[in-house]
Design an enzyme around this catalytic site. Structure first.
Site, PDB file in Angstrom:
ATOM      1  N   GLU A 272      32.875 135.479  -7.201  1.00 14.88           N
ATOM      2  CA  GLU A 272      33.294 134.077  -7.132  1.00 14.88           C
ATOM      3  C   GLU A 272      34.768 134.029  -6.751  1.00 14.88           C
ATOM      4  O   GLU A 272      35.568 134.814  -7.258  1.00 14.88           O
ATOM      5  CB  GLU A 272      33.148 133.349  -8.476  1.00 14.88           C
ATOM      6  CG  GLU A 272      31.752 133.144  -8.989  1.00 14.88           C
ATOM      7  CD  GLU A 272      31.739 132.446 -10.346  1.00 14.88           C
ATOM      8  OE1 GLU A 272      32.719 131.730 -10.664  1.00 14.88           O
ATOM      9  OE2 GLU A 272      30.763 132.624 -11.092  1.00 14.88           O
ATOM     10  N   GLU A 321      29.252 119.838  -8.197  1.00 14.01           N
ATOM     11  CA  GLU A 321      28.170 119.746  -9.182  1.00 14.01           C
ATOM     12  C   GLU A 321      28.569 118.732 -10.249  1.00 14.01           C
ATOM     13  O   GLU A 321      29.395 119.008 -11.114  1.00 14.01           O
ATOM     14  CB  GLU A 321      27.897 121.122  -9.797  1.00 14.01           C
ATOM     15  CG  GLU A 321      27.441 122.156  -8.777  1.00 14.01           C
ATOM     16  CD  GLU A 321      27.349 123.553  -9.350  1.00 14.01           C
ATOM     17  OE1 GLU A 321      26.387 123.823 -10.098  1.00 14.01           O
ATOM     18  OE2 GLU A 321      28.247 124.371  -9.051  1.00 14.01           O
ATOM     19  N   LYS A 324      28.602 119.217 -14.406  1.00 16.59           N
ATOM     20  CA  LYS A 324      29.412 120.230 -15.080  1.00 16.59           C
ATOM     21  C   LYS A 324      30.582 119.578 -15.801  1.00 16.59           C
ATOM     22  O   LYS A 324      31.023 118.477 -15.454  1.00 16.59           O
ATOM     23  CB  LYS A 324      29.915 121.269 -14.072  1.00 16.59           C
ATOM     24  CG  LYS A 324      28.803 122.038 -13.376  1.00 16.59           C
ATOM     25  CD  LYS A 324      29.322 123.162 -12.514  1.00 16.59           C
ATOM     26  CE  LYS A 324      29.706 124.366 -13.344  1.00 16.59           C
ATOM     27  NZ  LYS A 324      30.022 125.543 -12.500  1.00 16.59           N
ATOM     28  N   GLU A 329      35.530 121.201 -13.158  1.00 20.53           N
ATOM     29  CA  GLU A 329      34.375 122.012 -12.790  1.00 20.53           C
ATOM     30  C   GLU A 329      33.452 121.316 -11.791  1.00 20.53           C
ATOM     31  O   GLU A 329      32.581 121.952 -11.195  1.00 20.53           O
ATOM     32  CB  GLU A 329      33.581 122.390 -14.040  1.00 20.53           C
ATOM     33  CG  GLU A 329      34.306 123.335 -14.980  1.00 20.53           C
ATOM     34  CD  GLU A 329      34.536 124.707 -14.362  1.00 20.53           C
ATOM     35  OE1 GLU A 329      33.662 125.170 -13.595  1.00 20.53           O
ATOM     36  OE2 GLU A 329      35.580 125.303 -14.641  1.00 20.53           O
TER      37      GLU A 329
END
Length: 351
Positions: A272, A321, A324, A329
């Protein structure tokens, strides 16, 4: 006339050859960069559309955090290489009962391989035996790795599918300068047997590398240009190694920590890395775009400590997203959920 014609033909042939070699090299380089496909959003496109989006943008590698069968089916014959994750919640079962590991491999690997190009199985994510909630499952990581490995080895696939884990970067102790990096004493009994297994199985270690957090947590000491790959000069000199960006310094601290165990050589794959476009200090579209551009350039080379081959890197993340937490996030996506990209990314099809 004949001499001039021959010269022109030679020049044209040479140019064609050079362009072919250039294109092949770019394909090789771009193949080192993948995207993480997180699914914590209620507005994300269906799996088959996501796989098509990968293909349309020449993204040849995917990290999937758990074995979602709709995604695995969508990946069939896509030619996309896959890191397939096993969530921490499943570690105890897979470590305690070898037959459960055999069943997991059958259902999530053998049922799809080789039409789905599963390259790595990542057993657990950022487990730390000393701090946080993950300490509860730390004792299961290595036996779960071993059971999954044995199930894959029983089918003769251990050289094609590597079994590994993603380390928690806070297990590193002194990381400045990078060459002095080592694992904290409190985690050595956990990480050193894992490194020993990786050496034995010729498998890489996965690490999540985030210069954003180094910068945002200490902007008075970490220059933004150093974090964004835009520093014009070397910032850190560590003996023979010179660092012009924080990404390489962090990555080489992992290399050094492994080397300093004296157990053996282990490759590190960046599972990541990214930069948020909103939700926190230093998070913006411009910074995220600049970081991504630098990361794609960086994927063409190795680090100062490991210069011999390009670094395999997975960008976090494919999409924003919205489910999250905390707020930051939600904003790591390269694409919006409607499949529009926030920033252009390199694509070999455009060459």
């Amino acid at each position: 006339m004949s001499s001039l014609f021959t010269t022109k033909m030679f020049s044209f042939s040479t140019l064609v050859l050079l362009l072919q070699l250039f294109t092949i090299n770019l394909r090789t380089i771009d193949a080192q960069v993948g995207m993480c496909y997180g699914t914590f959003g209620d507005d994300l496109p269906p799996a088959n559309e996501v796989v098509s989006l990968y293909q349309d943008n020449c993204i040849q590698k995917m990290r999937l955090f758990d074995p979602k069968r709709d995604v695995l089916h969508a990946l069939n014959n896509s030619n996309i290489e896959l890191i397939l994750g096993i969530p921490n919640i499943d570690l105890q079962q897979l470590a305690t009962f070898p037959n459960e590991a055999i069943t997991w491999v059958q259902n999530n690997v053998l049922d799809f391989f080789p039409n789905v190009k599963i390259k790595y199985v990542a057993v657990g994510n950022e487990v730390n035996p000393a701090v946080g909630d993950t300490y509860k499952v730390a004792k299961y990581v290595l036996p779960a790795i071993q059971n999954i490995y044995q199930a894959i080895r029983a089918k003769g696939l251990q050289d094609q599918i590597k079994v590994t884990t993603v380390i928690d970067m806070t297990m590193l102790g002194n990381t400045y300068p990078p060459s002095q990096s080592s694992f904290k004493a409190v985690v050595k009994s956990y990480i050193e047997p894992i490194i020993g297994y990786l050496v034995y199985a010729n498998a890489p270690l996965l690490a999540n590398v985030y210069p954003y957090y180094g910068y945002s947590s200490s902007p008075d000491h970490v220059a933004l240009s150093y974090a964004l790959f835009t520093s014009p000069d070397v910032v850190v000199t560590d003996g023979e190694y010179k660092y012009q960006n924080l990404f390489d310094a962090v990555l080489d601290s992992v290399h050094a920590a492994i080397d300093n165990t004296k157990i053996g050589y282990v490759e590190v794959i960046v599972s990541e890395s990214g930069w948020p476009s909103d939700g926190g200090f230093g998070a913006s579209d411009d910074n995220a775009k600049t970081y991504l551009e630098g990361l794609f350039r960086r994927a063409k080379t190795g680090s100062p400590r490991r210069p011999s081959k390009p670094t395999e890197i997975y960008v976090f993340s494919m999409f924003d997203e919205n489910q999250k937490t905390p707020e930051i996030e939600k904003h790591w996506g390269v694409f919006h959920p409607n499949k529009e990209n926030k920033f252009p990314i390199p694509c070999v099809k455009s060459i």
